[in-house]
Design an enzyme around this catalytic site. Structure first.
Site, PDB file in Angstrom:
ATOM      1  N   LYS A 122       1.265   4.320  -2.833  1.00  0.00           N
ATOM      2  CA  LYS A 122       1.055   5.746  -2.542  1.00  0.00           C
ATOM      3  C   LYS A 122       2.358   6.537  -2.746  1.00  0.00           C
ATOM      4  O   LYS A 122       2.309   7.722  -3.087  1.00  0.00           O
ATOM      5  CB  LYS A 122       0.473   5.928  -1.139  1.00  0.00           C
ATOM      6  CG  LYS A 122      -0.985   5.455  -1.049  1.00  0.00           C
ATOM      7  CD  LYS A 122      -1.903   6.287  -1.954  1.00  0.00           C
ATOM      8  CE  LYS A 122      -3.343   5.853  -1.929  1.00  0.00           C
ATOM      9  NZ  LYS A 122      -4.221   6.701  -2.748  1.00  0.00           N
ATOM     10  N   TYR A 166       0.859  -1.203   0.000  1.00  0.00           N
ATOM     11  CA  TYR A 166       0.000   0.000   0.000  1.00  0.00           C
ATOM     12  C   TYR A 166       0.890   1.247   0.000  1.00  0.00           C
ATOM     13  O   TYR A 166       0.678   2.177  -0.794  1.00  0.00           O
ATOM     14  CB  TYR A 166      -0.960   0.005   1.197  1.00  0.00           C
ATOM     15  CG  TYR A 166      -1.805   1.270   1.224  1.00  0.00           C
ATOM     16  CD1 TYR A 166      -2.773   1.494   0.250  1.00  0.00           C
ATOM     17  CD2 TYR A 166      -1.609   2.257   2.193  1.00  0.00           C
ATOM     18  CE1 TYR A 166      -3.532   2.671   0.228  1.00  0.00           C
ATOM     19  CE2 TYR A 166      -2.360   3.428   2.187  1.00  0.00           C
ATOM     20  CZ  TYR A 166      -3.319   3.634   1.202  1.00  0.00           C
ATOM     21  OH  TYR A 166      -4.065   4.792   1.192  1.00  0.00           O
TER      22      TYR A 166
HETATM   23  P1  NDP Z   1     -13.454   4.442   0.737  1.00  0.00           P
HETATM   24  O1  NDP Z   1     -13.257   2.959   0.766  1.00  0.00           O
HETATM   25  O2  NDP Z   1     -14.480   5.026   1.607  1.00  0.00           O
HETATM   26  O3  NDP Z   1     -13.717   4.906  -0.781  1.00  0.00           O
HETATM   27  C1  NDP Z   1     -12.953   4.380  -1.836  1.00  0.00           C
HETATM   28  C2  NDP Z   1     -13.564   4.776  -3.159  1.00  0.00           C
HETATM   29  O4  NDP Z   1     -12.728   4.244  -4.220  1.00  0.00           O
HETATM   30  C3  NDP Z   1     -14.955   4.193  -3.357  1.00  0.00           C
HETATM   31  O5  NDP Z   1     -15.783   5.160  -3.947  1.00  0.00           O
HETATM   32  C4  NDP Z   1     -14.727   3.045  -4.319  1.00  0.00           C
HETATM   33  O6  NDP Z   1     -15.859   2.879  -5.170  1.00  0.00           O
HETATM   34  C5  NDP Z   1     -13.550   3.551  -5.153  1.00  0.00           C
HETATM   35  N1  NDP Z   1     -12.836   2.433  -5.769  1.00  0.00           N
HETATM   36  C6  NDP Z   1     -12.098   1.472  -5.166  1.00  0.00           C
HETATM   37  N2  NDP Z   1     -11.709   0.547  -6.062  1.00  0.00           N
HETATM   38  C7  NDP Z   1     -12.208   0.941  -7.267  1.00  0.00           C
HETATM   39  C8  NDP Z   1     -12.172   0.398  -8.575  1.00  0.00           C
HETATM   40  N3  NDP Z   1     -11.513  -0.743  -8.846  1.00  0.00           N
HETATM   41  N4  NDP Z   1     -12.810   1.043  -9.578  1.00  0.00           N
HETATM   42  C9  NDP Z   1     -13.469   2.199  -9.321  1.00  0.00           C
HETATM   43  N5  NDP Z   1     -13.557   2.769  -8.112  1.00  0.00           N
HETATM   44  C10 NDP Z   1     -12.927   2.140  -7.089  1.00  0.00           C
HETATM   45  O7  NDP Z   1     -12.007   5.036   1.083  1.00  0.00           O
HETATM   46  P2  NDP Z   1     -11.473   6.545   1.185  1.00  0.00           P
HETATM   47  O8  NDP Z   1     -12.495   7.515   0.843  1.00  0.00           O
HETATM   48  O9  NDP Z   1     -10.783   6.662   2.486  1.00  0.00           O
HETATM   49  O10 NDP Z   1     -10.336   6.486   0.068  1.00  0.00           O
HETATM   50  C11 NDP Z   1     -10.253   7.410  -1.001  1.00  0.00           C
HETATM   51  C12 NDP Z   1      -8.789   7.628  -1.327  1.00  0.00           C
HETATM   52  O11 NDP Z   1      -8.145   8.213  -0.207  1.00  0.00           O
HETATM   53  C13 NDP Z   1      -7.996   6.356  -1.631  1.00  0.00           C
HETATM   54  O12 NDP Z   1      -7.131   6.604  -2.712  1.00  0.00           O
HETATM   55  C14 NDP Z   1      -7.216   6.124  -0.348  1.00  0.00           C
HETATM   56  O13 NDP Z   1      -6.029   5.409  -0.585  1.00  0.00           O
HETATM   57  C15 NDP Z   1      -6.945   7.542   0.081  1.00  0.00           C
HETATM   58  N6  NDP Z   1      -6.624   7.739   1.473  1.00  0.00           N
HETATM   59  C16 NDP Z   1      -7.459   7.320   2.467  1.00  0.00           C
HETATM   60  C17 NDP Z   1      -7.107   7.523   3.789  1.00  0.00           C
HETATM   61  C18 NDP Z   1      -7.937   7.037   4.930  1.00  0.00           C
HETATM   62  O14 NDP Z   1      -7.418   6.955   6.048  1.00  0.00           O
HETATM   63  N7  NDP Z   1      -9.205   6.735   4.735  1.00  0.00           N
HETATM   64  C19 NDP Z   1      -5.886   8.249   4.132  1.00  0.00           C
HETATM   65  C20 NDP Z   1      -5.073   8.608   3.009  1.00  0.00           C
HETATM   66  C21 NDP Z   1      -5.464   8.394   1.747  1.00  0.00           C
HETATM   67  P3  NDP Z   1     -16.530   1.464  -5.542  1.00  0.00           P
HETATM   68  O15 NDP Z   1     -16.186   0.489  -4.459  1.00  0.00           O
HETATM   69  O16 NDP Z   1     -17.987   1.763  -5.637  1.00  0.00           O
HETATM   70  O17 NDP Z   1     -15.929   1.123  -6.861  1.00  0.00           O
HETATM   71  C1  8X3 Z   2      -4.448   5.747   4.519  1.00  0.00           C
HETATM   72  C2  8X3 Z   2      -3.790   6.176   5.775  1.00  0.00           C
HETATM   73  O1  8X3 Z   2      -2.080   5.516   7.553  1.00  0.00           O
HETATM   74  O2  8X3 Z   2      -3.744   3.860   6.927  1.00  0.00           O
HETATM   75  O3  8X3 Z   2      -3.682   6.047   3.418  1.00  0.00           O
HETATM   76  O4  8X3 Z   2      -1.958   4.382   5.438  1.00  0.00           O
HETATM   77  S1  8X3 Z   2      -2.842   4.921   6.441  1.00  0.00           S
END
Ligand code: NDP
Ligand code: 8X3
Length: 253
Positions: free
Chosen positions: A157, A153
């Site tokens: 990133k 992961y």
């Molecule tokens: P969620 O799981 O709540 O949302 C993830 C979104 O990504 C969903 O809308 C999902 O839609 C979509 N997604 C995942 N796989 C696919 C795919 N194969 N095709 C199309 N859409 C896809 O997570 P977050 O909102 O937290 O994550 C959003 C972004 O933020 C990610 O890139 C994550 O790595 C990043 N992030 C999150 C953090 C956290 O702590 N939550 C911290 C740092 C970064 P669906 O399943 O309907 O396809």
């Molecule tokens: C999501 C935040 O700290 O779980 O990117 O990697 S962490």
């Protein structure tokens, strides 16, 4: 004239919160994801609560031909994409390098790196033709540091971090802005997905601290897109107060 923002992964978490906030702030939206029902529900709610027009594109970002077909299918009034928010992404598993599942690795690499590239490769030429545009990549604190068992992961990133810089250089002569938001712990469906649906384990990640909410990151995206045309925010790292680095987190109990 209203700008149009394409948000990948708008069915949940950060993407969904960004869709609602930008709609409230006078942007039209193209929302994408695999869960069509959710996309339609979000479109209906946004269109009844705001003045925004919302177009739904239902595709798996890991499939380049689905990505291309979806963008090609956009109606004329949505063909000018002003802002692309590369948000779709996931973590799958949290295991040491010698024990992790190859399938988890494939999912993360195919979504977080290849999916982001497919969508960018399709949308960036449209921005180049328009001679304007803004790409915002949702990276992570995991793209700045690595932590135990975060291996692949974190690598994906770190790739987003590198690609953000590379895109900004390549698109500089075209007048296209490229920005990154790198969040720490945000309470979304992220951990439930990472732990393959284990809700109790997911809840434990955010227990004993006040995490970021998806709306906090949406707020940062709104800040980035609403700067004057000569200002390009390169990168914003944002954590909850209880977090100082990828693994320095203070919990109450
Ligand atoms: P969620 O799981 O709540 O949302 C993830 C979104 O990504 C969903 O809308 C999902 O839609 C979509 N997604 C995942 N796989 C696919 C795919 N194969 N095709 C199309 N859409 C896809 O997570 P977050 O909102 O937290 O994550 C959003 C972004 O933020 C990610 O890139 C994550 O790595 C990043 N992030 C999150 C953090 C956290 O702590 N939550 C911290 C740092 C970064 P669906 O399943 O309907 O396809
Ligand atoms: C999501 C935040 O700290 O779980 O990117 O990697 S962490």
């Amino acid at each position: 004239m209203k700008k149009t923002v394409l948000i990948s992964g708008a069915t949940a978490g950060i993407g969904k919160a960004t869709a609602f906030l930008l709609a409230q702030n006078n942007y039209n939206l193209i929302i994408t994801g695999r869960r069509k029902e959710r996309l339609l529900e979000i479109k209906n709610t946004i269109e009844s609560d705001t003045n925004a027009n919302v177009e739904v594109l239902n595709f798996d970002i890991r499939n380049n031909s689905e990505v291309c077909k979806a963008i090609d299918s956009l109606p004329e009034n949505f063909k000018k994409i002003d802002i692309l928010v590369n948000n779709a992404g996931l973590a799958s598993g949290l295991d040491p390098i010698n024990e992790a599942q190859i399938d988890d690795w494939e999912k993360m690499i195919d979504t977080n790196i290849k999916g982001l590239l497919y969508l960018t490769r399709k949308v960036a030429p449209l921005m180049v033709d328009q001679k304007s545009g803004h790409i915002i990549n949702i990276g992570s604190i995991a793209g700045k540091e690595v932590y135990p068992n975060g291996n692949v992961y974190c690598a994906t990133k770190h790739a987003v971090d590198a690609l953000t810089k590379a895109m900004r250089i390549d698109l500089l002569p075209k007048g296209i802005k490229v920005s990154q938001v790198a969040p720490g712990l945000v309470d979304t469906e992220f951990s439930e997905v990472r732990f393959h649906g284990d809700k109790a384990r997911a809840e434990n990640v955010y227990k004993g601290l006040v995490p970021l909410h998806a709306e906090d990151i949406a707020d940062v995206v709104l800040y980035i897109v609403s700067r004057p045309s000569h200002v390009c925010i390169n990168d914003i790292v944002v954590t909850p107060l209880a977090q100082a680095s990828a693994y320095n987190v203070i919990k109450n109990s």
